[in-house]
Design an enzyme around this catalytic site. Sequence first.
Site, PDB file in Angstrom:
ATOM      1  N   SER A   1       0.833  -1.253  -0.036  1.00 45.00           N
ATOM      2  CA  SER A   1       0.068   0.167  -0.071  1.00 45.00           C
ATOM      3  C   SER A   1       0.778   1.114   0.062  1.00 45.00           C
ATOM      4  O   SER A   1       0.300   2.217  -0.196  1.00 45.00           O
ATOM      5  CB  SER A   1      -1.093   0.103   1.115  1.00 45.00           C
ATOM      6  OG  SER A   1      -0.123   0.136   2.492  1.00 45.00           O
TER       7      SER A   1
ATOM      8  N   LYS B   1       0.684   4.908   6.947  1.00 42.66           N
ATOM      9  CA  LYS B   1       0.258   5.633   5.668  1.00 42.66           C
ATOM     10  C   LYS B   1       0.708   6.897   5.771  1.00 42.66           C
ATOM     11  O   LYS B   1       1.381   7.424   6.715  1.00 42.66           O
ATOM     12  CB  LYS B   1      -1.547   5.806   5.756  1.00 42.66           C
ATOM     13  CG  LYS B   1      -2.078   4.476   5.828  1.00 42.66           C
ATOM     14  CD  LYS B   1      -2.067   3.452   4.567  1.00 42.66           C
ATOM     15  CE  LYS B   1      -3.049   2.431   4.504  1.00 42.66           C
ATOM     16  NZ  LYS B   1      -2.389   1.387   3.808  1.00 42.66           N
TER      17      LYS B   1
END
Length: 196
Positions: free
Chosen positions: A50, A88
């Site tokens: 990701s 993230k």
Amino acid sequence: MAVTKKAEGVGKEKKKGSFRETVLLLVLGVGIALLLQAFVIGSFYIPSVSMENTLLVNDRVFVNKLAGKPERGDIVVFKGWNGEDTIKRVIGIGGDKVVCDSKKRITVNGTPLDETSYLYPGDFPCDNKLNVTVPAGKLWLMGDHRSASADSRSHMREPGKGFISEEAVIGKAVVRYWPLNRGYLFSRPETFDKVK
């Protein structure tokens, strides 16, 4: 003969003393390392795609747990939507309006972000109708490999609407230290300096 026994006794005491010092230093070193790990710096490995190409699967990063409030552009480790440690990039902080515009760009408070320095090659910054205002004390987080990232966008229909509390942040990623040939010191992308 008495002189020899005395010399042997002194030698044994020196060996015992140096062994005790070694054990004490070892215990002290381990204690300091554990305190640093618990309160100052942590090591985390990357389990998914990701955050490619910024972070690849099995990369390892050091995270500063005392870095203060997260800012736009920071890469952070936090307790994610499923309760696991997650990594993230912070796109929006409390009060920010995050929108996917008609050109498939992310804008923050009306300022389009130039994400070419970290976005996965070939990915669009966004491809859906995204228009959120980040509540105070919350963060909007996205992966750098947008098409392969289950980030804030994937959790918009849940009770928290995709936002993560600032209190859930464990720390900011400071350096990618493994593998050694990919060592890298992270900094905030300049595009976030333009956001008002």
